[in-house]
Design a protein around this motif. Sequence first.
Motif, PDB file in Angstrom:
ATOM      1  N   TYR A  71       0.846  -1.196   0.000  1.00 37.49           N
ATOM      2  CA  TYR A  71       0.000   0.000   0.000  1.00 37.49           C
ATOM      3  C   TYR A  71       0.884   1.249   0.000  1.00 37.49           C
ATOM      4  O   TYR A  71       1.930   1.281   0.656  1.00 37.49           O
ATOM      5  CB  TYR A  71      -0.861   0.064   1.262  1.00 37.49           C
ATOM      6  CG  TYR A  71      -1.606  -1.192   1.636  1.00 37.49           C
ATOM      7  CD1 TYR A  71      -0.961  -2.239   2.295  1.00 37.49           C
ATOM      8  CD2 TYR A  71      -2.968  -1.322   1.394  1.00 37.49           C
ATOM      9  CE1 TYR A  71      -1.641  -3.380   2.660  1.00 37.49           C
ATOM     10  CE2 TYR A  71      -3.661  -2.457   1.765  1.00 37.49           C
ATOM     11  CZ  TYR A  71      -2.987  -3.489   2.393  1.00 37.49           C
ATOM     12  OH  TYR A  71      -3.673  -4.618   2.775  1.00 37.49           O
ATOM     13  N   TYR A 103       0.312   5.300   1.003  1.00 36.54           N
ATOM     14  CA  TYR A 103      -0.580   6.267   1.623  1.00 36.54           C
ATOM     15  C   TYR A 103       0.050   7.658   1.563  1.00 36.54           C
ATOM     16  O   TYR A 103       1.276   7.807   1.595  1.00 36.54           O
ATOM     17  CB  TYR A 103      -0.815   5.938   3.097  1.00 36.54           C
ATOM     18  CG  TYR A 103      -1.639   4.710   3.382  1.00 36.54           C
ATOM     19  CD1 TYR A 103      -1.050   3.455   3.499  1.00 36.54           C
ATOM     20  CD2 TYR A 103      -3.012   4.810   3.582  1.00 36.54           C
ATOM     21  CE1 TYR A 103      -1.809   2.335   3.785  1.00 36.54           C
ATOM     22  CE2 TYR A 103      -3.778   3.691   3.877  1.00 36.54           C
ATOM     23  CZ  TYR A 103      -3.164   2.466   3.971  1.00 36.54           C
ATOM     24  OH  TYR A 103      -3.919   1.357   4.263  1.00 36.54           O
ATOM     25  N   GLN A 140      -0.070  11.108   3.887  1.00 34.31           N
ATOM     26  CA  GLN A 140      -0.515  11.641   5.167  1.00 34.31           C
ATOM     27  C   GLN A 140      -0.113  13.111   5.252  1.00 34.31           C
ATOM     28  O   GLN A 140       1.058  13.440   5.437  1.00 34.31           O
ATOM     29  CB  GLN A 140       0.063  10.856   6.347  1.00 34.31           C
ATOM     30  CG  GLN A 140      -0.508  11.295   7.682  1.00 34.31           C
ATOM     31  CD  GLN A 140      -0.079  10.425   8.851  1.00 34.31           C
ATOM     32  OE1 GLN A 140       0.972   9.795   8.821  1.00 34.31           O
ATOM     33  NE2 GLN A 140      -0.891  10.377   9.890  1.00 34.31           N
ATOM     34  N   PRO A 188      -3.779   8.889   7.414  1.00 31.47           N
ATOM     35  CA  PRO A 188      -3.302   8.447   6.104  1.00 31.47           C
ATOM     36  C   PRO A 188      -4.451   8.266   5.109  1.00 31.47           C
ATOM     37  O   PRO A 188      -5.527   7.801   5.487  1.00 31.47           O
ATOM     38  CB  PRO A 188      -2.634   7.094   6.405  1.00 31.47           C
ATOM     39  CG  PRO A 188      -2.326   7.130   7.875  1.00 31.47           C
ATOM     40  CD  PRO A 188      -3.424   7.933   8.483  1.00 31.47           C
ATOM     41  N   LEU A 247      -5.318   6.353   1.547  1.00 31.76           N
ATOM     42  CA  LEU A 247      -4.819   5.323   0.642  1.00 31.76           C
ATOM     43  C   LEU A 247      -4.753   5.857  -0.783  1.00 31.76           C
ATOM     44  O   LEU A 247      -5.739   6.360  -1.322  1.00 31.76           O
ATOM     45  CB  LEU A 247      -5.730   4.089   0.682  1.00 31.76           C
ATOM     46  CG  LEU A 247      -5.326   2.928  -0.218  1.00 31.76           C
ATOM     47  CD1 LEU A 247      -4.001   2.326   0.240  1.00 31.76           C
ATOM     48  CD2 LEU A 247      -6.412   1.861  -0.242  1.00 31.76           C
ATOM     49  N   GLN A 283      -3.206   0.340  -3.857  1.00 27.19           N
ATOM     50  CA  GLN A 283      -2.986  -0.958  -3.225  1.00 27.19           C
ATOM     51  C   GLN A 283      -2.630  -1.962  -4.303  1.00 27.19           C
ATOM     52  O   GLN A 283      -3.336  -2.087  -5.309  1.00 27.19           O
ATOM     53  CB  GLN A 283      -4.236  -1.408  -2.472  1.00 27.19           C
ATOM     54  CG  GLN A 283      -4.113  -2.787  -1.830  1.00 27.19           C
ATOM     55  CD  GLN A 283      -5.399  -3.239  -1.171  1.00 27.19           C
ATOM     56  OE1 GLN A 283      -6.290  -2.438  -0.898  1.00 27.19           O
ATOM     57  NE2 GLN A 283      -5.502  -4.527  -0.870  1.00 27.19           N
ATOM     58  N   ASP A 292      -6.632  -1.358  -5.969  1.00 18.92           N
ATOM     59  CA  ASP A 292      -7.406  -0.131  -5.785  1.00 18.92           C
ATOM     60  C   ASP A 292      -6.502   1.062  -6.021  1.00 18.92           C
ATOM     61  O   ASP A 292      -5.483   1.188  -5.339  1.00 18.92           O
ATOM     62  CB  ASP A 292      -8.005  -0.088  -4.375  1.00 18.92           C
ATOM     63  CG  ASP A 292      -8.834   1.164  -4.107  1.00 18.92           C
ATOM     64  OD1 ASP A 292      -9.257   1.345  -2.948  1.00 18.92           O
ATOM     65  OD2 ASP A 292      -9.064   1.960  -5.048  1.00 18.92           O
ATOM     66  N   SER A 316      -8.259   4.159  -6.759  1.00 13.86           N
ATOM     67  CA  SER A 316      -9.325   5.133  -6.971  1.00 13.86           C
ATOM     68  C   SER A 316      -8.989   6.524  -6.439  1.00 13.86           C
ATOM     69  O   SER A 316      -9.573   7.507  -6.894  1.00 13.86           O
ATOM     70  CB  SER A 316     -10.617   4.634  -6.323  1.00 13.86           C
ATOM     71  OG  SER A 316     -10.420   4.395  -4.945  1.00 13.86           O
ATOM     72  N   LYS A 365     -12.671  -0.860   0.754  1.00 11.03           N
ATOM     73  CA  LYS A 365     -11.867   0.362   0.898  1.00 11.03           C
ATOM     74  C   LYS A 365     -11.385   0.509   2.334  1.00 11.03           C
ATOM     75  O   LYS A 365     -12.067   0.134   3.276  1.00 11.03           O
ATOM     76  CB  LYS A 365     -12.697   1.581   0.506  1.00 11.03           C
ATOM     77  CG  LYS A 365     -12.924   1.694  -0.984  1.00 11.03           C
ATOM     78  CD  LYS A 365     -13.462   3.056  -1.347  1.00 11.03           C
ATOM     79  CE  LYS A 365     -13.639   3.182  -2.838  1.00 11.03           C
ATOM     80  NZ  LYS A 365     -12.336   3.132  -3.537  1.00 11.03           N
ATOM     81  N   ILE A 366     -10.203   1.081   2.488  1.00 12.01           N
ATOM     82  CA  ILE A 366      -9.622   1.345   3.789  1.00 12.01           C
ATOM     83  C   ILE A 366      -9.646   2.843   4.016  1.00 12.01           C
ATOM     84  O   ILE A 366      -9.090   3.603   3.220  1.00 12.01           O
ATOM     85  CB  ILE A 366      -8.180   0.814   3.859  1.00 12.01           C
ATOM     86  CG1 ILE A 366      -8.175  -0.708   3.625  1.00 12.01           C
ATOM     87  CG2 ILE A 366      -7.551   1.150   5.211  1.00 12.01           C
ATOM     88  CD1 ILE A 366      -6.816  -1.283   3.395  1.00 12.01           C
ATOM     89  N   PHE A 402      -9.034   5.897   6.960  1.00  8.28           N
ATOM     90  CA  PHE A 402      -8.500   6.286   8.269  1.00  8.28           C
ATOM     91  C   PHE A 402      -9.219   7.520   8.789  1.00  8.28           C
ATOM     92  O   PHE A 402      -9.619   8.407   8.016  1.00  8.28           O
ATOM     93  CB  PHE A 402      -7.010   6.611   8.162  1.00  8.28           C
ATOM     94  CG  PHE A 402      -6.095   5.429   8.282  1.00  8.28           C
ATOM     95  CD1 PHE A 402      -5.841   4.624   7.193  1.00  8.28           C
ATOM     96  CD2 PHE A 402      -5.487   5.125   9.488  1.00  8.28           C
ATOM     97  CE1 PHE A 402      -4.986   3.532   7.296  1.00  8.28           C
ATOM     98  CE2 PHE A 402      -4.635   4.039   9.602  1.00  8.28           C
ATOM     99  CZ  PHE A 402      -4.390   3.243   8.497  1.00  8.28           C
TER     100      PHE A 402
END
Lengths: 114, 110
Positions: free
Chosen positions: A33, A35, A37, A43, A45, A48, A56, A58, B97-98, B100
């Motif tokens: 992954y 990310y 931040q 974070p 995304l 992935q 993913d 998107s 989806k992840i 945070f």
Amino acid sequence: EAGVAQSPRYKIIEKRQSVAFWCNPISGHATLYWYQQILGQGPKLLIQFQNNGVVDDSQLPKDRFSAERLKGVDSTLKIQPAKLEDSAVYLCASSLLADLDTQYFGPGTRLTVL
Amino acid sequence: EDQVTQSPEALRLQEGESSSLNCSYTVSGLRGLFWYRQDPGKGPEFLFTLYSAGEEKEKERLKATLTKKESFLHITAPKPEDSATYLCAVQTSSASKIIFGSGTRLSIRP
């Protein structure tokens, strides 16, 4: 067991320049992954990978960001051209499985765009 | 729209003063909720995964609980070394989806 490695740790560039970040995940981890931040936020995304395929992307700004994981191990994230709002910490994480698995994070690369 | 909100943004406690951090979520189906700890200049470090309402997990002075709308991270008799930012994340059922939250900055004074 070695953790997730990232380089460089810090990078300062001018806007409109290009930059690349490198990530080496934990050995044997199929999922990787990237990310972003931003200071004071959680974070977000960007992309992935499962082995060398994209699961993913998107939220990846595809007009300026690109990422690859050619041999299913190391990965690079590139920004071209950079904007001021790209200033952030870029975190790489890996997990053994893709679904509901613990993610192990690297220390991140702090990017400052002037 | 899927959303994860953490509160408070910052919390200052005296050593030994117990409290709770909140993570509320609005998602189209929850597959799992994660808690992470992040120290300054470092990447997040995994603490817990919760899968269903009613589930609880503990680790030293930390205990995480989950309901259908929120999760709490309870910290009992904290020590200065517990000072960090605590992040929660959810994995959604739709497209896995992840997402945070923005985190809670916890500071424990000796």
